[in-house]
Enzyme design. Structure first.
Site, PDB file in Angstrom:
ATOM      1  CG  ASP A 178      -0.330   0.206   2.536  1.00 27.28           C
ATOM      2  OD1 ASP A 178       0.914   0.324   2.596  1.00 27.28           O
ATOM      3  OD2 ASP A 178      -1.058   0.274   3.550  1.00 27.28           O
ATOM      4  CG  HIS A 179      -0.649   4.795   1.537  1.00 23.12           C
ATOM      5  ND1 HIS A 179      -1.738   3.934   1.644  1.00 23.12           N
ATOM      6  CD2 HIS A 179      -0.540   5.415   2.734  1.00 23.12           C
ATOM      7  CE1 HIS A 179      -2.264   4.061   2.854  1.00 23.12           C
ATOM      8  NE2 HIS A 179      -1.557   4.949   3.534  1.00 23.12           N
ATOM      9  CB  CYS A 215       0.932  -2.427   4.708  1.00 26.50           C
ATOM     10  SG  CYS A 215       0.703  -3.415   6.195  1.00 26.50           S
ATOM     11  N   GLY A 216       2.487  -0.474   6.189  1.00 27.53           N
ATOM     12  CA  GLY A 216       3.222   0.267   7.214  1.00 27.53           C
ATOM     13  C   GLY A 216       3.809  -0.662   8.261  1.00 27.53           C
ATOM     14  CB  THR A 217       2.331  -2.560  10.917  1.00 28.22           C
ATOM     15  OG1 THR A 217       1.092  -2.966  10.298  1.00 28.22           O
ATOM     16  CG2 THR A 217       2.158  -1.214  11.597  1.00 28.22           C
ATOM     17  N   GLY A 218       2.949  -4.206   8.154  1.00 31.20           N
ATOM     18  CA  GLY A 218       2.891  -5.589   7.644  1.00 31.20           C
ATOM     19  C   GLY A 218       1.696  -6.343   8.197  1.00 31.20           C
ATOM     20  CB  ILE A 219      -0.395  -5.817  11.201  1.00 32.88           C
ATOM     21  CG1 ILE A 219       0.809  -5.944  12.126  1.00 32.88           C
ATOM     22  CG2 ILE A 219      -1.619  -6.487  11.825  1.00 32.88           C
ATOM     23  CD1 ILE A 219       0.690  -5.147  13.430  1.00 32.88           C
ATOM     24  N   GLY A 220      -1.755  -5.342   8.438  1.00 38.22           N
ATOM     25  CA  GLY A 220      -2.987  -5.301   7.640  1.00 38.22           C
ATOM     26  C   GLY A 220      -2.921  -6.253   6.455  1.00 38.22           C
ATOM     27  CG  HIS A 254       8.835 -25.515  11.913  1.00 38.55           C
ATOM     28  ND1 HIS A 254       8.916 -25.426  13.282  1.00 38.55           N
ATOM     29  CD2 HIS A 254       9.981 -26.147  11.520  1.00 38.55           C
ATOM     30  CE1 HIS A 254      10.037 -25.995  13.707  1.00 38.55           C
ATOM     31  NE2 HIS A 254      10.710 -26.423  12.655  1.00 38.55           N
ATOM     32  CG  HIS A 260       6.864 -29.217  10.772  1.00 39.06           C
ATOM     33  ND1 HIS A 260       6.502 -28.579  11.928  1.00 39.06           N
ATOM     34  CD2 HIS A 260       8.186 -29.516  10.904  1.00 39.06           C
ATOM     35  CE1 HIS A 260       7.547 -28.486  12.730  1.00 39.06           C
ATOM     36  NE2 HIS A 260       8.574 -29.049  12.134  1.00 39.06           N
TER      37      HIS A 260
HETATM   38  C1  RB5 Z   1      -1.581   2.831   6.592  1.00 36.43           C
HETATM   39  O1  RB5 Z   1      -1.556   4.025   7.273  1.00 36.43           O
HETATM   40  C2  RB5 Z   1      -1.377   1.669   7.539  1.00 36.43           C
HETATM   41  O2  RB5 Z   1      -2.464   1.577   8.414  1.00 36.43           O
HETATM   42  C3  RB5 Z   1      -1.176   0.374   6.798  1.00 36.43           C
HETATM   43  O3  RB5 Z   1      -0.108   0.501   5.930  1.00 36.43           O
HETATM   44  C4  RB5 Z   1      -0.852  -0.831   7.652  1.00 36.43           C
HETATM   45  O4  RB5 Z   1       0.203  -0.584   8.512  1.00 36.43           O
HETATM   46  C5  RB5 Z   1      -1.995  -1.494   8.290  1.00 36.43           C
HETATM   47  O5  RB5 Z   1      -1.888  -2.529   8.932  1.00 36.43           O
END
Ligand code: RB5
Length: 150
Positions: A8-9, A65-70, A98, A134
């Site tokens: 993403d951005h 993404c910013g955190t990789g979580i989304g 694994h 596994h």
């Molecule tokens: C974008 O601001 C941010 O929320 C997205 O990149 C990501 O980190 C979400 O998990």
């Protein structure tokens, strides 16, 4: 090996470094976007990459993404996807050995290009162990998926 990548951005500055790594090491890749800094929903790019891997059009996917979580949450909603959210080399290696992870996710706001390259290298070059225990656990993940995503 064919690799689908996307961001993403908030991953737009690290993705060129990922591309440099892939090109330098001779990987065949497709960039599913996004392509500029305009704010977008990470969902759309994670879905495209994960679906391409799920349909076996690509061997592996890499998402930023910013955190990789989304992106990792979204990718893991797609059937057949085992997306690993990794910010260290050990985890990237272990998730291949694994979990036979087929998508890697990380955050541009968390790691730099040096560590990213080492994580990507471990992810792309470590084979699945193939060990029975596994495989059994992965098959349980598949069964759970079949039960929940009809
Ligand atoms: C974008 O601001 C941010 O929320 C997205 O990149 C990501 O980190 C979400 O998990």
């Amino acid at each position: 090996m064919k690799i689908a990548i996307g961001c993403d951005h908030a991953g737009i500055n690290l993705k060129p470094e990922l591309i440099k790594y892939l090109e330098k090491n001779g990987y065949d890749y497709t960039d599913f976007g996004c392509y500029d800094t305009a704010s977008v929903d990470y969902n759309d790019y994670a879905e495209k990459v994960a679906e391409a891997v799920s349909k076996n059009e690509y061997d592996k996917g890499i998402l930023i993404c910013g955190t990789g979580i989304g992106v990792s949450i979204v990718a893991n909603k797609i059937k057949g996807i085992r997306c690993a959210h990794c910010h260290d080399v050990f985890s990237a290696k272990m998730t291949r050995l694994h979990n036979d992870a087929n998508v890697l996710a990380f955050g541009e706001r968390v790691i730099g290009k040096g560590l990213m390259s080492e994580i990507v290298e471990a992810f792309l070059n470590t084979p699945f162990s193939g060990e029975e225990k596994h495989l059994r656990r992965i098959n349980k993940i598949k069964a759970l998926e079949d039960k929940n995503f009809k």
